[in-house]
Design a protein around this motif. Structure first.
Motif, short mmCIF file in Angstrom:
data_model
loop_
_atom_site.label_atom_id
_atom_site.label_comp_id
_atom_site.label_asym_id
_atom_site.label_seq_id
_atom_site.Cartn_x
_atom_site.Cartn_y
_atom_site.Cartn_z
N VAL A 87 0.83 -1.21 0.00
CA VAL A 87 0.00 0.00 0.00
C VAL A 87 0.87 1.26 0.00
O VAL A 87 0.57 2.23 -0.71
N LYS A 88 1.95 1.26 0.76
CA LYS A 88 2.84 2.41 0.78
C LYS A 88 3.48 2.63 -0.60
O LYS A 88 3.62 3.77 -1.05
N THR A 89 3.85 1.54 -1.26
CA THR A 89 4.40 1.66 -2.61
C THR A 89 3.37 2.27 -3.55
O THR A 89 3.70 3.13 -4.38
N TYR A 90 2.14 1.84 -3.42
CA TYR A 90 1.05 2.38 -4.24
C TYR A 90 0.89 3.88 -4.00
O TYR A 90 0.81 4.67 -4.96
N MET A 91 0.85 4.30 -2.75
CA MET A 91 0.67 5.72 -2.42
C MET A 91 1.85 6.54 -2.91
O MET A 91 1.68 7.67 -3.40
N ASP A 92 3.05 6.00 -2.80
CA ASP A 92 4.24 6.70 -3.31
C ASP A 92 4.11 6.94 -4.82
O ASP A 92 4.45 8.02 -5.32
N CYS A 93 3.63 5.92 -5.53
CA CYS A 93 3.48 6.04 -6.98
C CYS A 93 2.45 7.11 -7.33
O CYS A 93 2.65 7.89 -8.28
N ILE A 94 1.35 7.17 -6.59
CA ILE A 94 0.30 8.14 -6.87
C ILE A 94 0.81 9.56 -6.61
O ILE A 94 0.59 10.47 -7.42
N VAL A 95 1.50 9.76 -5.50
CA VAL A 95 1.99 11.09 -5.15
C VAL A 95 3.10 11.53 -6.10
O VAL A 95 3.17 12.70 -6.49
N ASP A 96 3.99 10.61 -6.47
CA ASP A 96 5.13 10.95 -7.33
C ASP A 96 4.82 10.85 -8.82
O ASP A 96 5.66 11.20 -9.65
#
Length: 337
Positions: A87-96
């Protein structure tokens, strides 16, 4: 009187029948005594066996009840380390705006999805306070995750609370798990399953808490409220554009189109005297770019705080004509440096 050997033999010979009967009686008495002792022991063993059987039955009943409790689909928080990492990887991708990495952790990622994610990247600065709630998914080893977070929007001081729902597919043979992304919206069974989970009291309380904090954040920060309103309007405009395109395909060209053009021309906004500028500047806040110098006109773009625009000319009515991302439009001059 003392009996000699001969007298004893005569006595036994004379009363042998009585002696034999007495011997048989003694044997019967001994057998009865032994039998009674065995019955008591057997009864004791039977009672012990019955107690053990009853104890085992109670243990099996307790085990069955425990299994039933474990089968209940309850909301758990931060329980699976591997899911939290995903989930953290997913959120990082969305923000970046990292669509390349995102494509590795989701089942499908269309070109339209990539464009949307890259566009939103300009608005998102970071996220914090991530909490991962999970419930069992429709398949074995699958999960439905409810992700709560606070989003930092570029140029906005107040954090925006948010919640998203993700479908996490079962692990593959290598132990990897993907997020059901591209196919989730078209999966009617999944949508029905999630809708049922959202009726859970704990899930509803979770949504209510996020909504309350979100509304509080909007009330405390007008800049955040304006940004969210603009984002909603932009999303609405996109939907209206799609509808308009479908309608246009079924509309015959002719006098109706000409009449519409004439009406638009008649409604042109009186901007007053214009002052030529032809200078580059930045917007001081996220602002709508309109097709005309009026808040009633169609929005053609959304310029985010800090982005560079070219001011072509400014007008007496408080508007400026700009060029932004290859488009010409109008913004209120107060939002320009």
């Amino acid at each position: 009187m003392k009996l000699n050997k001969e007298e004893i033999m005569k006595f036994l010979q004379k009363y042998k029948l009585y002696i034999a009967a007495l011997f048989v009686l003694l044997v019967v008495i001994i057998l009865l005594i032994h039998g009674c002792g065995s019955d008591d022991a057997q009864e004791s063993i039977s009672e012990e066996t019955a107690l053990e059987t009853e104890s085992e039955s109670e243990e099996e009943s307790t085990t069955d009840e425990t299994e039933e409790v474990e089968e209940e689909n309850v909301l758990t928080v931060n329980e699976h380390a591997s899911i939290i990492t995903l989930v953290k990887t997913y959120m990082d991708c969305i923000v970046d705006g990292d669509v390349d990495t995102l494509a590795l952790i989701v089942d499908e990622l269309s070109d339209e999805d990539k464009t949307e994610i890259e566009k939103n990247d300009r608005a998102y600065e970071s996220y914090s306070n991530l909490v991962c709630y999970t419930m069992n998914g429709p398949e074995e080893d699958s999960y439905i995750a409810f992700i709560c977070y606070d989003m930092k929007i570029d140029g906005v001081e107040t954090l925006a609370p948010g919640i998203i729902c993700l479908s996490l597919l079962p692990q593959d043979e290598y132990g990897d798990r993907l997020i059901q992304y591209g196919s989730a919206d078209d999966d009617e069974e999944l949508q029905a399953y999630v809708a049922e989970l959202e009726q859970d009291a704990d899930v509803q309380a979770l949504y209510a808490d996020v909504q309350a904090r979100y509304e509080e954040a909007l009330e405390s920060d007008s800049t955040l409220a304006q940004f969210m309103q603009s984002a909603l309007e932009l999303a609405g405009d996109d939907s209206e554009e799609e509808t308009s395109e479908e309608t246009a395909e079924n509309t015959e060209e002719g006098e109706e189109t000409a009449d519409a053009s004439e009406e638009t021309a008649d409604e042109a906004v009186d901007t007053g005297e214009a002052t030529a500028e032809n200078r580059e500047t930045r917007v001081t806040d996220s602002v709508n770019v309109r097709s005309e110098a009026s808040t009633d006109s169609e929005r053609v773009a959304l310029a985010y705080q800090g982005e560079t625009v070219t001011v072509i000319e400014s007008y007496e009515n408080g508007w400026s004509k700009i060029e932004y991302n290859g488009q010409t439009g109008y913004v209120m001059s107060e939002f320009l440096e």
